[in-house]
Design a protein around this motif. Sequence first.
Motif, short mmCIF file in Angstrom:
data_model
loop_
_atom_site.label_atom_id
_atom_site.label_comp_id
_atom_site.label_asym_id
_atom_site.label_seq_id
_atom_site.Cartn_x
_atom_site.Cartn_y
_atom_site.Cartn_z
N THR A 170 1.02 -1.41 0.13
CA THR A 170 -0.06 -0.24 -0.05
C THR A 170 0.85 1.31 0.09
O THR A 170 0.47 2.32 -0.15
CB THR A 170 -1.05 0.07 1.32
N GLY A 171 2.20 1.01 0.44
CA GLY A 171 2.99 2.29 0.37
C GLY A 171 2.89 3.07 1.80
O GLY A 171 3.76 3.86 1.85
N LYS A 172 2.17 2.62 2.55
CA LYS A 172 1.94 3.15 4.02
C LYS A 172 2.90 2.49 4.90
O LYS A 172 2.99 1.32 4.93
CB LYS A 172 0.36 2.92 4.44
N LYS A 173 3.27 3.27 5.91
CA LYS A 173 4.35 2.69 6.91
C LYS A 173 3.86 2.95 8.22
O LYS A 173 3.15 4.07 8.66
CB LYS A 173 5.49 3.73 6.72
N VAL A 174 4.16 1.92 9.16
CA VAL A 174 3.47 1.69 10.39
C VAL A 174 5.08 1.19 11.25
O VAL A 174 5.55 0.54 10.89
CB VAL A 174 2.45 0.98 10.55
N ALA A 175 5.02 1.83 12.57
CA ALA A 175 6.15 1.65 13.49
C ALA A 175 5.43 1.03 14.49
O ALA A 175 4.52 1.15 15.06
CB ALA A 175 6.74 3.03 13.88
N VAL A 176 6.60 0.05 15.03
CA VAL A 176 6.09 -0.70 16.21
C VAL A 176 7.16 -0.53 17.17
O VAL A 176 8.38 -0.68 16.81
CB VAL A 176 5.87 -2.34 15.99
N ILE A 177 6.89 -0.29 18.56
CA ILE A 177 7.88 -0.10 19.22
C ILE A 177 7.73 -1.39 20.37
O ILE A 177 6.94 -1.47 21.12
CB ILE A 177 7.65 1.13 20.30
N GLY A 178 8.94 -2.28 20.23
CA GLY A 178 8.96 -3.30 21.28
C GLY A 178 8.43 -4.66 20.46
O GLY A 178 7.54 -4.74 19.85
N SER A 179 9.32 -5.64 20.56
CA SER A 179 9.18 -6.73 19.80
C SER A 179 8.69 -7.98 20.68
O SER A 179 9.09 -9.10 20.37
CB SER A 179 10.48 -7.11 19.13
N GLY A 180 7.89 -7.81 21.89
CA GLY A 180 7.36 -8.83 22.58
C GLY A 180 6.31 -9.33 21.77
O GLY A 180 5.85 -8.93 20.63
#
Length: 498
Positions: A170-180
Amino acid sequence: MSEKTQLDKKAKVLLEGLLKEGELKAKDRLQIPQQQMPAQPSEERIKNNFEVATGYTEAMARVEALRCLQCVNKPCVEGCPVAIDIPAFIKAIAEARHNDAIGIIKQTSLLPSVCGRVCPQETQCMERCTLGKALKDMEKGVAIGRLERFAADLERESGKTVPPSIKPETGKKVAVIGSGPAGITFAVDVRREGHSVTLFEALHKPGGVLMYGIPEFRLPKSIVEKEIDNLEKMGVEIVPNFVIGRSRSLKSLLEEDGYSAVFIGSGAGLPKFMGIPGENLVGVFSANEYLTRANLMKAYDTERSATPISRGKRVAVFGGGNVAMDAARTAVRLGAEKVYLVYRRTEKEMPARIEEVSHAKEEGVEFLLLQNATKIIGDENDHVTGIECIRYELGEPDESGRRSPVPIGGSEFVMDVDSVIVAIGNESNPLIAATTPEIEVDKRGRILVDENNETSMRGVFAGGDIVLGAATVILAMGEGRNAAAAVNARMQSADSHK
Ligand code: FAD
Ligand code: SF4
Ligand code: SF4
């Protein structure tokens, strides 16, 4: 012959007989004995770090699955935070349709090898099991988690695990903080919709508590690594050693780096201490530090590790939850001669899973109940030499419903120990809230969210322990999934308004 081989032999005979009987009635199913989980003998496992529970064989799994009454109202499903269709996957195992079984589980659960091992099923799905109720012993209900583990392990070991399919980019970017587990679940669900996902992790290895908290002998790290591999195969970008709030601010992610949404899954990694004298002495650890050093930094390797851990000979662990059990059992494996678990209440009030308590006891951990430390004693070099404790009795129930411990005046005594591990709980990681004042938190530092797991800052979602306080893997996953659904819906509606 090993215990597992013996149990398998018995199960094969039983299975053959049951299959000959054809359609089983409820009364026949009630007669089938619960299949015991094979485990390494305690005298062997304390000398190694391998998994304690070794898993069902196919015959054992099918016999256990045949115990299920296939209840039409599915009460067990109501007890599962992600609502796995439990009777359907169990029926598939009973009929040796193992691919179908894992397919059904994966419709709602992303980490079945993990949950099948660590989910506190006795207070969730299994607590509602009709079979347990009929047998008047909930521990004798269908061993749902063990069956889940069986199906997941079979798929993983076959090497045929297929990562979820991904819709066009889609070209949209999402960020995630923490890999639990919260961050992983969120990342997968958002990536599936074709959005680009970047996962920022403060530590050098992703996986959260699955990687650095829960020990190898309960959850092999190779299983967590496999899940992380799948994440990367799906195209999720993982950025380790990157602390949001230090390396980059949350606001910059949204305002400068082009992310349309952010999910905070930063967990509850702030250890609580007792606030007693001596907690700063050499030889006092938080369970977090102790387990992280043992799990992630190979601190048990005193010859080669860059940060070896001192091998206490007489170790006292304060607390009665899963974390305390993990710390005590890790201390046993690190070679302690004596490990004491010091807990203010009785075993009945212990929050740890029954299985963990019995494993700890089998491994020689001595439970000192109804007592608590009042002081940690040190020598002239500030090394721990002992603890002063006081005895307790149980009083009236407190707000948690558990009877509250009341100290008995004049009952103080001293015990010799050279290491202390404090495992009395964890609080939310404070960094994000401290560096992003727009995000509202409660007085315990937990991020406040709405029904979609959105925080007070639009476009910023949060879930898992940072919202719930120290909770469970499956609840963290449920939160990640809920937030992902809201983010995906928001992105879709933004598109439809273009
Ligand atoms: P976490 O798993 O805590 O992951 C959070 C991640 O965020 C971490 O990797 C952290 O390094 C990272 N992070 C934090 N701040 C930042 C930042 N600013 N920038 C980038 N990254 C950041 N639950 C069970 O269900 N069964 C069990 O048997 C069980 N045993 C447990 C044993 C131990 C020793 C512990 C500590 C917990 C246990 N739990 C158990 C609880 C369970 O592990 C947690 O509830 C679950 O891991 C929470 O998931 P999470 O994704 O919210 O956070
Ligand atoms: Fe039970 Fe947990 Fe599996 Fe759900 S995920 S079925 S609660 S063991
Ligand atoms: Fe099977 Fe128990 Fe669920 Fe009934 S409640 S379907 S017996 S697992």
